[in-house]
Design an enzyme around this catalytic site. Sequence first.
Site, PDB file in Angstrom:
ATOM      1  N   ASP A  15       0.861  -1.089   0.158  1.00  0.00           N
ATOM      2  CA  ASP A  15       0.004  -0.013   0.093  1.00  0.00           C
ATOM      3  C   ASP A  15       1.064   1.434   0.070  1.00  0.00           C
ATOM      4  O   ASP A  15       2.221   1.425   0.310  1.00  0.00           O
ATOM      5  CB  ASP A  15      -0.873  -0.039   1.411  1.00  0.00           C
ATOM      6  N   ASP A  17      -0.019   5.069   0.782  1.00  0.00           N
ATOM      7  CA  ASP A  17      -0.073   6.033   2.123  1.00  0.00           C
ATOM      8  C   ASP A  17      -0.204   5.316   3.492  1.00  0.00           C
ATOM      9  O   ASP A  17      -1.118   4.445   3.730  1.00  0.00           O
ATOM     10  CB  ASP A  17      -1.415   6.907   1.813  1.00  0.00           C
TER      11      ASP A  17
END
Length: 227
Positions: A15, A17
């Site tokens: 991922d 952020d």
Amino acid sequence: MTAVAVGFPALVLFDLDGTLLDSAPDFVATIDRMRAARGAPPITLAELRPHVSRGSRAMLATAFAQLDAERREAMVPEFLELYQQELARHGPVFEGVENLLAAIEDSGSRWGIVTNKPEYLARQLLPLVGWQARCAVLVGGDTLPVRKPDPLPLLHAARQLGLDAPDCAYVGDDARDIEAARAAGMPSITALWGYRLGDDDPATWQADASVDTPQALLDPHLWSRLR
């Protein structure tokens, strides 16, 4: 410990952020510009940070709780336009991430990103942090008709490189990340340094492993347990 000895899978997907990038300060700057234009005071990092992994609508709901959902929805384009101007200006890469990515590369494995951030923003961000030539695959939240927690973005990333799900692993800081990886049949790792609400309990996400820091992903025992 050498990087080769770590035993990474062929592809480690992340991922973005809250996992690779501490982007919360960029979002605070974005929200503060929107609040200032409406005569509201700045928001604190502590207020906004837990909501970052939930996306623009969750952040707008936190920053403009007095507005109804329809009015906040109309603010999404403004939010994205301002955030584009604040990309990587305030939030650093998490400590230890650069060493981790270099270790993956040195081992002969590859790494990529599967994020719910719009693809155009994620692609604009890569050169700002020096990753444009290093990231093997990037899938954004609008690359496909569905996004996480649907497993298709993870499967698409693997297939782009000719790999099957068990040949990969996914690292993320949100329950949707782990749900997507589990549904894809891909080993999953919770990044406990990321963004979570106070009542979120990562222990209930049923990840295959959880780590407190990026440096912990250099532990060969972790990867041997996932094989």
